[in-house]
Design a protein around this motif. Structure first.
Motif, mmCIF file in Angstrom:
data_model
loop_
_atom_site.group_PDB
_atom_site.id
_atom_site.type_symbol
_atom_site.label_atom_id
_atom_site.label_comp_id
_atom_site.label_asym_id
_atom_site.label_seq_id
_atom_site.Cartn_x
_atom_site.Cartn_y
_atom_site.Cartn_z
ATOM 1 N N VAL A 73 0.849 -1.194 0.000
ATOM 2 C CA VAL A 73 0.000 0.000 0.000
ATOM 3 C C VAL A 73 0.882 1.239 0.000
ATOM 4 C CG1 VAL A 73 -1.870 -1.194 1.196
ATOM 5 C CG2 VAL A 73 -0.206 0.102 2.516
ATOM 6 N N GLU A 74 0.391 2.281 -0.633
ATOM 7 C CA GLU A 74 1.111 3.552 -0.660
ATOM 8 C C GLU A 74 0.632 4.433 0.480
ATOM 9 O OE1 GLU A 74 1.960 6.647 -4.202
ATOM 10 O OE2 GLU A 74 -0.105 6.726 -3.447
ATOM 11 N N ALA A 75 1.573 5.097 1.134
ATOM 12 C CA ALA A 75 1.245 6.069 2.178
ATOM 13 C C ALA A 75 1.841 7.416 1.799
ATOM 14 C CB ALA A 75 1.786 5.609 3.527
ATOM 15 N N GLU B 11 0.732 9.560 9.131
ATOM 16 C CA GLU B 11 -0.559 9.090 9.650
ATOM 17 C C GLU B 11 -1.081 7.917 8.828
ATOM 18 O OE1 GLU B 11 -5.115 10.721 10.453
ATOM 19 O OE2 GLU B 11 -3.594 12.072 9.641
ATOM 20 N N GLN B 12 -1.011 8.038 7.497
ATOM 21 C CA GLN B 12 -1.455 6.944 6.635
ATOM 22 C C GLN B 12 -0.572 5.717 6.827
ATOM 23 O OE1 GLN B 12 -1.648 8.212 2.563
ATOM 24 N NE2 GLN B 12 -3.344 9.648 2.903
ATOM 25 N N ALA B 13 0.726 5.922 6.993
ATOM 26 C CA ALA B 13 1.635 4.795 7.192
ATOM 27 C C ALA B 13 1.275 4.019 8.461
ATOM 28 C CB ALA B 13 3.074 5.287 7.259
ATOM 29 N N LEU B 14 0.936 4.727 9.535
ATOM 30 C CA LEU B 14 0.554 4.064 10.785
ATOM 31 C C LEU B 14 -0.740 3.277 10.611
ATOM 32 C CD1 LEU B 14 1.412 6.897 13.338
ATOM 33 C CD2 LEU B 14 2.653 4.761 12.959
ATOM 34 N N LEU C 137 6.404 4.263 1.056
ATOM 35 C CA LEU C 137 6.380 5.640 1.531
ATOM 36 C C LEU C 137 6.679 6.572 0.373
ATOM 37 C CD1 LEU C 137 8.456 5.115 4.812
ATOM 38 C CD2 LEU C 137 5.969 4.926 4.500
ATOM 39 N N ASP C 138 5.739 7.457 0.057
ATOM 40 C CA ASP C 138 5.874 8.325 -1.106
ATOM 41 C C ASP C 138 6.373 9.697 -0.696
ATOM 42 O OD1 ASP C 138 5.645 9.007 -3.850
ATOM 43 O OD2 ASP C 138 3.746 10.016 -3.441
#
Length: 284
Positions: A194-196, A200-203, A215-216
């Motif tokens: 998945v792309e973050a 916050e999205q990564a967590l 991680l973008d």
């Protein structure tokens, strides 16, 4: 080895020589025999040699390759020596030179990035995307492999990668757990990547149990923080880093502890200088 169909080899030639070489015909040199050499003036990690050989063979030219794709050569190294009619040699000249210069540019840039990465993490991988210059995909993937990288995704059917744009099309974009579970059921043989776009999205992706979080455009400090978060949670999730990974930044990112870096930068590397010389073959 990436297989290139004969149709592509033909097209690489036809882009330049569909109607022959007018200058050679006008000078009456068609049937004279000659020799031609392709020399790497700058040296470095070379590629495109196997493709160049097929192009020369298509023109009935005899050739000898002195190096193979992926080898690192000294300055002024002769990559290929060829012989045939002056007409055929001139037809092969620019088309082959263009392929060698462009491919060597990509492979050398890739090789430089990989060398820096391996200094810090011997088992880390540089993965190059499908975002190639239009029309160059076969050449590009051949060159990055020669340079020591791996293919990130040759096409969208190859792996699962949940982008933000996918989530934006779902009824509940931020239900990460549901999305990961749906993908895991639908594609049981694939890892769920998945792309973050932010921490916050990564967590949320870590909590959802994604296999890899891409991680973008994260800076190295934020990457380190997320690496520590994964360790603290004793999570099996892995991180990859994409966006802004190039020859100037790879050293900083290589020290974050992440072992997978995604880039398109090598595709836009400057071509390497390949000198071509053609002479009339001496007769005894």
């Amino acid at each position: 080895m990436i297989y290139l169909p004969d149709s592509l080899i033909d097209q690489l030639l036809l882009d330049d020589i569909q109607y022959g070489d007018l200058t050679t015909r006008s000078l009456g040199l068609q049937t004279q025999q000659g020799t031609m050499t392709f020399t790497s003036k700058q040296g470095g990690c070379v590629s495109g040699i196997a493709i160049a050989a097929r192009m020369l063979g298509k023109l009935g030219i005899d050739y000898q390759c002195h190096y193979r794709d992926g080898e690192v050569v000294d300055t002024n190294s002769c990559l290929i020596a060829a012989s045939g009619t002056i007409e055929a040699l001139h037809q092969g000249w620019k088309a082959v030179q263009n392929v060698l210069e462009w491919c060597c540019g990509v492979s050398h840039y890739t090789h430089q990035m990989v060398a820096i990465l391996k200094q810090y993490q011997p088992t880390a991988q540089l993965a190059c995307t499908r975002k190639t210059v239009p029309g160059t995909k076969f050449l590009a993937l051949t060159a990055i492999i020669a340079g020591g990288a791996i293919i990130h995704r040759a096409g969208s059917a190859e792996s699962i990668l949940l982008f933000t744009n996918h989530r934006n099309c779902l009824s509940v974009p931020d239900d990460w757990s549901s999305h990961v579970q749906t993908l895991r059921i639908a594609a049981p043989e694939k890892q769920i990547i998945v792309e973050a776009d932010n921490s916050e999205q990564a967590l949320l992706a870590i909590e959802a149990g994604a296999d890899i979080i891409q991680l973008d455009k994260f800076n190295p400090r934020h990457v380190r923080e997320l690496q520590q978060e994964i360790r603290d949670r004793n999570s099996s999730c892995r991180l990859s880093v994409a966006g802004g990974i190039n020859l100037q930044t790879i050293e900083d990112y290589a020290q974050t502890g992440v072992s997978l870096f995604v880039t398109s930068a090598p595709y836009y590397a400057p071509p390497r200088d390949i000198k071509v010389q053609i002479f009339t073959q001496k007769t005894s």
